[in-house]
Structures are given as structure tokens and as C-alpha cells.
Scaffold this active site. Structure first.
Site, short mmCIF file in Angstrom:
data_model
loop_
_atom_site.label_atom_id
_atom_site.label_comp_id
_atom_site.label_asym_id
_atom_site.label_seq_id
_atom_site.Cartn_x
_atom_site.Cartn_y
_atom_site.Cartn_z
N CYS A 1 14.26 42.03 40.28
CA CYS A 1 14.17 40.88 40.80
C CYS A 1 13.43 39.83 40.08
O CYS A 1 13.08 40.15 39.09
CB CYS A 1 13.20 40.91 42.51
SG CYS A 1 13.55 42.11 43.90
N ARG B 1 19.81 38.98 35.24
CA ARG B 1 19.22 40.43 36.15
C ARG B 1 20.14 41.27 36.76
O ARG B 1 19.97 42.00 37.15
CB ARG B 1 17.59 39.62 35.93
CG ARG B 1 17.01 39.39 35.40
CD ARG B 1 16.02 38.71 36.17
NE ARG B 1 14.98 39.53 36.07
CZ ARG B 1 14.10 39.72 35.49
NH1 ARG B 1 13.31 39.65 34.55
NH2 ARG B 1 12.86 41.24 36.25
N TRP C 1 17.35 41.76 43.79
CA TRP C 1 18.29 43.57 44.15
C TRP C 1 17.93 44.41 45.27
O TRP C 1 16.81 44.90 44.98
CB TRP C 1 17.98 43.64 42.41
CG TRP C 1 18.87 44.87 41.53
CD1 TRP C 1 17.82 46.23 42.17
CD2 TRP C 1 19.86 45.37 42.19
NE1 TRP C 1 18.88 47.15 41.99
CE2 TRP C 1 19.83 46.37 41.25
CE3 TRP C 1 21.19 44.74 41.15
CZ2 TRP C 1 21.00 47.38 41.09
CZ3 TRP C 1 22.21 45.30 41.43
CH2 TRP C 1 22.26 46.67 41.10
N ASN D 1 8.72 41.70 43.43
CA ASN D 1 9.56 42.34 42.43
C ASN D 1 9.05 44.02 42.79
O ASN D 1 7.47 43.73 42.67
CB ASN D 1 9.70 41.76 41.36
CG ASN D 1 10.18 42.74 40.51
OD1 ASN D 1 11.25 43.59 41.02
ND2 ASN D 1 9.81 42.41 39.11
N GLY D 2 9.72 44.86 42.74
CA GLY D 2 8.57 46.54 42.85
C GLY D 2 9.21 46.45 44.04
O GLY D 2 9.81 46.14 44.78
N GLU E 1 27.37 63.16 26.16
CA GLU E 1 26.53 61.88 26.04
C GLU E 1 26.63 60.87 25.18
O GLU E 1 26.16 59.63 24.73
CB GLU E 1 25.02 61.90 26.97
CG GLU E 1 24.98 60.67 27.40
CD GLU E 1 24.92 59.41 28.53
OE1 GLU E 1 26.32 59.85 28.76
OE2 GLU E 1 25.25 58.24 28.38
N LYS F 1 28.61 57.95 23.85
CA LYS F 1 27.85 56.16 23.54
C LYS F 1 27.97 55.87 22.23
O LYS F 1 28.94 54.96 22.21
CB LYS F 1 26.43 56.26 23.62
CG LYS F 1 25.18 56.57 24.84
CD LYS F 1 25.78 55.68 25.35
CE LYS F 1 26.70 55.33 26.11
NZ LYS F 1 26.41 56.09 27.64
N GLU G 1 32.41 54.48 22.46
CA GLU G 1 32.39 53.87 23.68
C GLU G 1 32.06 52.39 22.87
O GLU G 1 32.53 51.28 23.05
CB GLU G 1 31.13 53.56 24.39
CG GLU G 1 32.19 54.69 25.94
CD GLU G 1 31.36 54.08 27.21
OE1 GLU G 1 29.85 54.71 27.19
OE2 GLU G 1 31.09 53.34 27.53
N HIS H 1 33.56 79.46 17.66
CA HIS H 1 35.45 79.99 19.00
C HIS H 1 36.05 78.97 18.17
O HIS H 1 37.12 78.45 19.03
CB HIS H 1 34.96 80.12 19.91
CG HIS H 1 34.67 81.20 20.64
ND1 HIS H 1 34.51 82.36 19.95
CD2 HIS H 1 32.17 80.57 20.65
CE1 HIS H 1 33.31 82.97 20.52
NE2 HIS H 1 32.19 82.08 21.15
N LYS I 1 33.04 47.58 33.14
CA LYS I 1 31.67 48.25 33.55
C LYS I 1 31.37 49.27 34.76
O LYS I 1 31.19 50.30 35.13
CB LYS I 1 30.55 46.82 34.04
CG LYS I 1 29.21 47.59 34.70
CD LYS I 1 28.71 48.00 33.76
CE LYS I 1 27.13 49.05 33.85
NZ LYS I 1 27.12 49.83 33.03
C1 AGP Z 1 28.85 54.78 30.66
O1 AGP Z 1 28.64 54.52 29.46
C2 AGP Z 1 30.51 54.51 30.98
N1 AGP Z 1 30.72 52.84 30.74
C3 AGP Z 1 31.42 55.41 32.25
O2 AGP Z 1 31.83 56.37 31.45
C4 AGP Z 1 30.36 55.12 33.58
O3 AGP Z 1 29.66 55.90 33.17
C5 AGP Z 1 32.00 56.19 34.78
O4 AGP Z 1 33.11 54.48 34.79
C6 AGP Z 1 30.92 56.07 35.93
O5 AGP Z 1 30.33 55.34 36.33
P1 AGP Z 1 29.86 55.07 38.06
O6 AGP Z 1 28.18 55.46 37.39
O7 AGP Z 1 29.26 53.02 38.27
O8 AGP Z 1 30.28 55.49 38.85
#
Ligand code: AGP
Length: 614
Positions: free
Chosen positions: A2, A27, A75, A101-102, A484, A488, A491, A507, A609
Site C-alpha cells: 500500500c 506500487r 493493495w 500498510n502491512g 528458473e 530468467k 526472458e 544422458h 506480465k
Molecule cells: C516469469 O518470469 C514469467 N514472466 C512467467 O513465466 C509467469 O510466471 C507465468 O506467465 C505465470 O504467470 P502467473 O504466475 O501470473 O500465472
């Protein structure tokens, strides 16, 4: 989380506060509100949705002129994003307005106590309990600062509070514990805010506050004490950030800011989940314990980073509950005729709560009779709305497209859920569960220890900035960390990166390794016995092919040193929890390398996003 602002001065408080709230829009929030004091009365305007809804409301029903007020962007955590749950909250006697906030961990207990005293609550928030309590204390002592101290002494959890008293035209009083609060020092006016961005266009002079402190501002004074009323020293500083930099708390990218927020985000996710006697309570998981005991299979469905959080969850939940766990890519799930019925418990993980593949997967699972628990960061989003229960991750808004604090809080939430299922199903003793909760409680500090090594990671990124291909290896839960770490880098750095379970290397994938390929290895803790030994052998295999090796290894693990070009130390952590620390250097590495390559880290090409199409 928030955004909060309080103002005392000679300008129009509504205008100054709205301006401050606009500056913290980045935010993320789902409702906003303002309260001012004028002529011994409070006037409040609040609306769900964006600030434009509040502006429209204020245009239709302007607040009286005043130089004294508070404002908030919310939020949602406790209670959905409605007008009623929006802040400020006004006490039943109409005397106090409060923004927060919190998370107030003991709000249910306080609410019950206040209701027993005849006070009627009108929202579902934890904040209203603090507002009502503040009014009672104020009625008794007639001093807002003293009343605030007394309230703070009764609250558990993390909070910033800012309050206004209808009978006091001079003061705004604020308090903090583990949530942000700074004071802006103006000429004939003063501010309190969660963020310097809120007052940067009025003053660049500021005061830093410590934990457990109460601050009282008037037009001409600022007084800071601890919760017992003792004066405390403060640190004055000059803000030299531009307004744009201020939004990111001085970081160059939201992603980097969000990486550094992880100790707090994980702590918030863990907050308030246990009773005083150490039992885990997940109030939000409103699925009958008998039904949870009947489940004979768990299916986790998610996409991308959230799917990798699910891979970690499989190891933990199977280990603790002995229930088989399948982890499914949401986009594949319903197209392969999966075996799902009323004894299947479906766990879905989504930061946004709006990912279409995931949404369709849970609709399918529910249609087959499964019960669905959502792990989600966005209160009131479609996925939690369409699930039977939800466990919110409380990471605060994640703005960078590449998920960071989203991942760590999702993993934390799956651990909580795994332990809860073990408690309900009786597969672990209470003392074992509290030992794990203790280990989890230590994680935010350990994440901070990793963040403290950021400069070493940045130097590594600089030394590898012309490299085109990267390999990431892990074993056990570390294999999900490897995936992961590679994601990163793909991406945001747009580089070829692959993650593997280290045992799989021989393998096939080992064929691509040569002296041009850096290999990042997440080494299991030495206490993980065979897992650790096998990983040391895997490191030697890639070294024998000429690869340079970057190891992420437990502090004091000397066994890997002879084979590593670079070592990044991890705090000592049980292997199951290691993803919460080991992922962090990989996030920092990707963020730094993408920055060095000149990429737009927060909005990488081709990505959204929230992916709301199938
Ligand atoms: C992660 O860095 C991505 N941008 C992407 O893989 C994301 O995690 C995925 O699209 C799922 O999104 P969500 O957690 O909002 O469902």
C-alpha cells in the site's frame, strides 16, 4: 504494497495527498481514499479501482478545505478490493481516521474483543480493528500520540499506521513496525509517507525512522519516540533521486527492487499463520479437514515460473504428506485427458491470478469434481475467485515482467500448505512441523545474506557479458532452481540458457558443453549426503569437458572449491528450503547481465506480465 501519506500544512490537503498518491501508483493498488479534518469533523472519500474513480468522486462531492489529512492506496490483503474495505477506516464514534500498510496478525482476536464491547465493524479488514482500538484509547487519554503508542503495543505483525483525530486540527500521528515510513520536512508543512516519492515534489529533506517508532507531525514540528514514549534519535537525509528513480526506491529497475524486497515479501507471506501454541492455521483454506484427509492425489497446475514453484512443492508436499503429487503445465493439462476426480486436490499457483491457461485448467479440474486451492498474489483475481480456497502470497505488486518475489513467495506458500496438509492428515508430529516453521522463519534473514553479496554476482555478470550460452544444473529441488535460473536469463537477457537435473546430463545434454559454456551449479547442502556427493561428481564431469563452473554452495563447503572458477556462498539451509536462497543469485545475475546488454529489464521484448490468452 500500500501507499500511505499524511500531511499537515497550509496547502490544500486533498490536492497534496492526491498528488502524493499519484506518485505511488506504480506500487499497484486496487482502491484509494482520503480523509481530512475540518472544523472538528472528519470528511472521507474512498473508492475501489484506480485513482481516477476517487478523483471523479471528489469532483462530485468535494471535501471541505483543510490543511490536514491522510491518504492511501490499498493493495488488498484482508477483505476484497471494495469501497468499504478501502482506507481510511473511521472508528465507530467518528473521531479517528486511520490508514495502514502491512498485516495485523492478531486482528481476529482484537476484533472479537471489540465486538464484545459493543463495537460494530463495517469492513472485512484487519485495519478496522486498529482504528476502533485507537478510538477507544483516544477516548480515554485524549492524546492521539499516546493512544497510538498504546495501540501499537497491542498489535502483532508488520504495520505502518497513520491517523487523524477529528478533535485535533494540529497533528498527524504515524507509527511503524517492519513496514516502511519516512518523514518529509517542508517549510511550514510536514509529511509522513511510505515512500519519498509521495512528497518529492514538495521537499527533498527527509527523516529516516527506525523500527517500533511513533512520529507526530505538525506544521512546524516533528517528534519521534519509541512505543514507550522515550525520545529517539533520527537520521536526516537529502533525497537526490529524480521522481522516476524515487518510484523504484533508487533502483534502476522494478525487477531489481523486487529482488531486494524478497526478505520482506517472504516474511509477510509467513506472517500470522500460526497460533500461540505453534499450530499452523490457514484460515483462508476453507476446505473441510475431512475432505483434505480423503484426497488421494494432488495435482499442481501452473505456468512458467509458477510451474517451477510447483516442481519445488512436489518434493516438499510428498515428503511431508506422503500423498502423490503431479505437477502439470496448465497449458497441457486439460488436453491430455488427465485422471482427476473428487478425491483429487488441485493446487494452482499464479502470481497474477489471471493467466488464461491456468484458469482453464482449474475450470476443467473443478468440472471433474476436484477441489481447488489457489496460491495467488492478487486479491480478488479471477483464479482465486473461481477456486474453492485461496492462500495469498502477500508479495505486494510485482511490476517487473520477470517474476522474482512472486516465485519466492509462491514457494513459501506451498511449504505452508504442505505442512498444513501434514498437520491435518497427521503425517507429521507437531514438533516436527514447528521445527520446519522455525526453519522457514529464519529464511528472510538468509535471503538478506545472499543479497548482501550482490556485488560479487554483478562482477560475475560483467565477466560473462559476451557469453551466448549458459547451462544451469541442480538436483532434487535444485533442479527447479536451475530451470528458473535459465528462464530468467532467457526472458530478460535474450540468451540461450538451459536448466537440467544434473543426473540427466550424461544422458545427452553433456554433448553441448565445451570450454565456451559456463555451467551454474546449485550444490545441495553438505547435510544432504548422497545428493551432495553426486553433485560433486557431476561438477567434475562438466569440468572434464572444459566448462567453467560457477557453484552456488553452502558456506564452508570446501569440497567444491577445487573444481569451481567462481563460488557464490549460500547460507546453511535444509535442502528442501534451499530454493528460497539459491534462486536469488540467479535472479541478480540475469538482472545485471540484461542491464549490461542494454535490454529493457522490466518490459522484455515479446512478453506480457499477465498472459490472458490461451
Ligand atoms: C516469469 O518470469 C514469467 N514472466 C512467467 O513465466 C509467469 O510466471 C507465468 O506467465 C505465470 O504467470 P502467473 O504466475 O501470473 O500465472
Amino acid at each position: 504494497m500500500c501507499g500511505i501519506i499524511g500531511y499537515v500544512g497550509s496547502q490544500d490537503a486533498t490536492r497534496v495527498i492526491l498528488d502524493g498518491l499519484k506518485r505511488v501508483e506504480y506500487r499497484g493498488y486496487d482502491s484509494a481514499g482520503i480523509a481530512i479534518e475540518a472544523g472538528g469533523k472528519l470528511a472521507v472519500a474512498k473508492r475501489s479501482g484506480k485513482l481516477t474513480s476517487l478523483v471523479t468522486e471528489l469532483a462530485a462531492h468535494p471535501l471541505p478545505a483543510s490543511g490536514h489529512g491522510i491518504g492511501h492506496t490499498r493493495w488488498a490483503t484482508h477483505g476484497g478490493p471494495t469501497d468499504n474495505n478501502a482506507h481510511p477506516h473511521v472508528s465507530a464514534d467518528g473521531r479517528v481516521a486511520l490508514v495502514h500498510n502491512g498485516i495485523i496478525e492478531n486482528f481476529a482476536e482484537l476484533r472479537a474483543e471489540l465486538e464484545a464491547r459493543g463495537i460494530t465493524f463495517i469492513s472485512q479488514t484487519d485495519t478496522e480493528a486498529a482504528a476502533q482500538l485507537l478510538a477507544l484509547e483516544l477516548a480515554a487519554c485524549d492524546d492521539l500520540t499516546q493512544a497510538m503508542r498504546l495501540v501499537c503495543a497491542r498489535l502483532k505483525g508488520a504495520f505502518t499506521l497513520v491517523a487523524l483525530d477529528a478533535h485535533d486540527s494540529e497533528r498527524v500521528v504515524a507509527a511503524r513496525r517492519d513496514s516502511p515510513l519516512v518523514v518529509g520536512l517542508g517549510e511550514g508543512e510536514n509529511f509522513v509517507a511510505s515512500d519519498v516519492a509521495s512528497f518529492i515534489s514538495y521537499t527533498r529533506e527527509a527523516l529516516e525512522l527506525g523500527q517500533d517508532q511513533v512520529v507526530t507531525i505538525t506544521r512546524s514540528s516533528v517528534t519521534v519516540t519509541d512505543f514507550a514514549g522515550n525520545p529517539v534519535p533520527t537520521r536526516r537525509f537529502h533525497v537526490d533521486w529524480s521522481p522516476a528513480a524515487a518510484e523504484k526506491a533508487g533502483f534502476d529497475w522494478f525487477m531489481r527492487k523486487e529482488i531486494f524486497e524478497q526478505p520482506r515479501a517472504v516474511a509477510d507471506t509467513l506472517l500470522g499463520r500460526t497460533t500461540d501454541d505453534g499450530r499452523l492455521v490457514l484460515d483462508e483454506v476453507r476446505i473441510d479437514a475431512a475432505e483434505l484427509r480423503l484426497a488421494n492425489k494432488i495435482v499442481v497446475v501452473a505456468c512458467g515460473t509458477a510451474y517451477y514453484a510447483g516442481l519445488v512443492a512436489k518434493y516438499a508436499i510428498e515428503h511431508w504428506t506422503r500423498v502423490p503429487v503431479e505437477v502439470e503445465l496448465a497449458s497441457e493439462f486439460r488436453y491430455r485427458d488427465p485422471i482427476v476426480d473428487s478425491r483429487t486436490l488441485c493446487i494452482t499457483i499464479s502470481q497474477s491470478g489471471e493467466t488464461m491457461d491456468t484458469l482453464q485448467a482449474i475450470r476443467y479440474a473443478r468440472a471433474q469434481g476436484a477441489r481447488v486451492i489457489a496460491i495467488c498474489n492478487t486479491v480478488g483475481a479471477t483464479i482465486p475467485r473461481e477456486s474453492d480456497a485461496v492462500l495469498y502470497t502477500r508479495a505486494g505488486p510485482e511490476i517487473g515482467v520477470a517474476s522474482t518475489k512472486g516465485f519466492l513467495t509462491q514457494v513459501s506458500a506451498t511449504y505452508l500448505l504442505g505442512l498444513y496438509l501434514a498437520q491435518v492428515r497427521g503425517t507429521m508430529f507437531a514438533d516436527e512441523i514447528s521445527r520446519w516453521l522455525g526453519e522457514l522463519g529464519a529464511i528472510p534473514d538468509k535471503i538478506q545474506q545472499v543479497l548482501d553479496q550482490a556485488e560479487r554476482v554483478y562482477a560475475l555478470a560483467d565477466s560473462l557479458k559476451t557469453t551466448q550460452d549458459f547451462i544451469f544444473l541442480g538436483r532434487h529441488v535444485g533442479s527447479a532452481v536451475a530451470l528458473e535460473g535459465a528462464l530468467k536469463l532467457k526472458e530478460i537477457a535474450y540468451l540461450h540458457a538451459e536448466g537440467f537435473a544434473a543426473g540427466e546430463l550424461k544422458h545427452g545434454p553433456i554433448a553441448i558443453i565445451d570450454e565456451t559454456t559456463p555451467v551454474f551449479v546449485v550444490v545441495p547442502p553438505t547435510g544432504a549426503g548422497q545428493l551432495h556427493e553426486k553433485m560433486v561428481s557431476n561438477i567434475q564431469e562438466v569440468r572434464a569437458r572444459g566448462a567453467s563452473v560457477v557453484v552456488l554452495a553452502e558456506r564452508g563447503d570446501t569440497s567444491v572449491l577445487p573444481y569451481a572458477e567462481h563460488v557464490l556462498e549460500l547460507p546453511i539451509t535444509p535442502v528442501l528450503l534451499q530454493p528460497l536462497t539459491a534462486t536469488v543469485p540467479l535472479q541478480l545475475f540475469a538482472c545485471e547481465l540484461a542491464t549490461l546488454l542494454g535490454n529493457d529489464v522490466d518490459q522484455p521484448r515479446n512478453l506480457a506480465k499477465s498472459v490472458t490468452v490461451e
